[in-house]
Scaffold this motif. Structure first.
Motif, mmCIF file in Angstrom:
data_model
loop_
_atom_site.group_PDB
_atom_site.id
_atom_site.type_symbol
_atom_site.label_atom_id
_atom_site.label_comp_id
_atom_site.label_asym_id
_atom_site.label_seq_id
_atom_site.Cartn_x
_atom_site.Cartn_y
_atom_site.Cartn_z
ATOM 1 N N LYS A 2 55.070 43.492 34.437
ATOM 2 C CA LYS A 2 56.038 44.489 33.974
ATOM 3 C C LYS A 2 55.971 45.749 34.828
ATOM 4 N N ASN A 3 54.759 46.099 35.272
ATOM 5 C CA ASN A 3 54.533 47.303 36.066
ATOM 6 C C ASN A 3 53.818 46.928 37.360
ATOM 7 N N ALA A 4 53.704 47.888 38.259
ATOM 8 C CA ALA A 4 52.987 47.653 39.508
ATOM 9 C C ALA A 4 51.547 47.247 39.211
ATOM 10 N N VAL A 5 51.037 46.305 39.986
ATOM 11 C CA VAL A 5 49.677 45.799 39.822
ATOM 12 C C VAL A 5 48.803 46.381 40.932
ATOM 13 N N ASP A 6 47.601 46.826 40.565
ATOM 14 C CA ASP A 6 46.637 47.282 41.559
ATOM 15 C C ASP A 6 46.114 46.040 42.288
ATOM 16 N N GLU A 7 46.595 45.844 43.503
ATOM 17 C CA GLU A 7 46.277 44.625 44.248
ATOM 18 C C GLU A 7 44.776 44.473 44.491
ATOM 19 N N GLU A 8 44.077 45.566 44.753
ATOM 20 C CA GLU A 8 42.634 45.490 45.000
ATOM 21 C C GLU A 8 41.881 45.045 43.742
ATOM 22 N N SER A 9 42.275 45.545 42.583
ATOM 23 C CA SER A 9 41.642 45.114 41.324
ATOM 24 C C SER A 9 41.918 43.643 41.059
ATOM 25 N N LEU A 10 43.148 43.236 41.306
ATOM 26 C CA LEU A 10 43.516 41.833 41.115
ATOM 27 C C LEU A 10 42.671 40.940 42.020
ATOM 28 N N LYS A 11 42.574 41.311 43.284
ATOM 29 C CA LYS A 11 41.790 40.506 44.225
ATOM 30 C C LYS A 11 40.316 40.464 43.819
ATOM 31 N N ALA A 12 39.766 41.594 43.376
ATOM 32 C CA ALA A 12 38.355 41.634 42.948
ATOM 33 C C ALA A 12 38.135 40.734 41.734
ATOM 34 N N ASP A 13 39.045 40.795 40.762
ATOM 35 C CA ASP A 13 38.927 39.927 39.579
ATOM 36 C C ASP A 13 39.022 38.456 39.969
ATOM 37 N N LEU A 14 39.922 38.139 40.888
ATOM 38 C CA LEU A 14 40.088 36.747 41.304
ATOM 39 C C LEU A 14 38.883 36.255 42.107
ATOM 40 N N GLU A 15 38.246 37.127 42.881
ATOM 41 C CA GLU A 15 37.031 36.737 43.608
ATOM 42 C C GLU A 15 35.909 36.388 42.631
#
Length: 90
Positions: free
Chosen positions: A28-41
């Motif tokens: 719905k809103n902009a996603v913090d790409e770095e947080s997303l990548k860290a969670d996925l790692e």
């Protein structure tokens, strides 16, 4: 070479197919790409799979690819869907 040295007559080997599943995360809103990548790692390390994330038409849209051994992907898929729902609603 080590595998060949230890593999002998009568050894049982389980071979699983490598599978890949891709999907689109639309938030719905902009996603913090770095947080997303860290969670996925962390997720990938916990589940023994590989995850890639690529921007896809804007800051709230990403292509997510899950891959690995078939049993690992199957086990991780539901939990990954839950994580993506969190990001989609944030």
């Amino acid at each position: 070479q080590r595998f060949a040295d230890l593999f002998g007559d009568g050894a049982v080997v389980l071979v699983e197919p490598h599978v890949e599943v891709a999907g689109i995360l639309t938030a719905k809103n902009a996603v913090d790409e770095e947080s997303l990548k860290a969670d996925l790692e962390r997720f990938a390390a916990d589940w023994g799979v590989e995850l890639q994330v690529q921007p896809n038409n804007g800051p709230s849209n990403f292509r997510v690819t899950l891959e690995g051994p078939q049993s690992g992907v199957k086990a991780a898929k539901v939990e990954l869907e839950n994580l993506m729902k969190f990001y989609a609603s944030a």
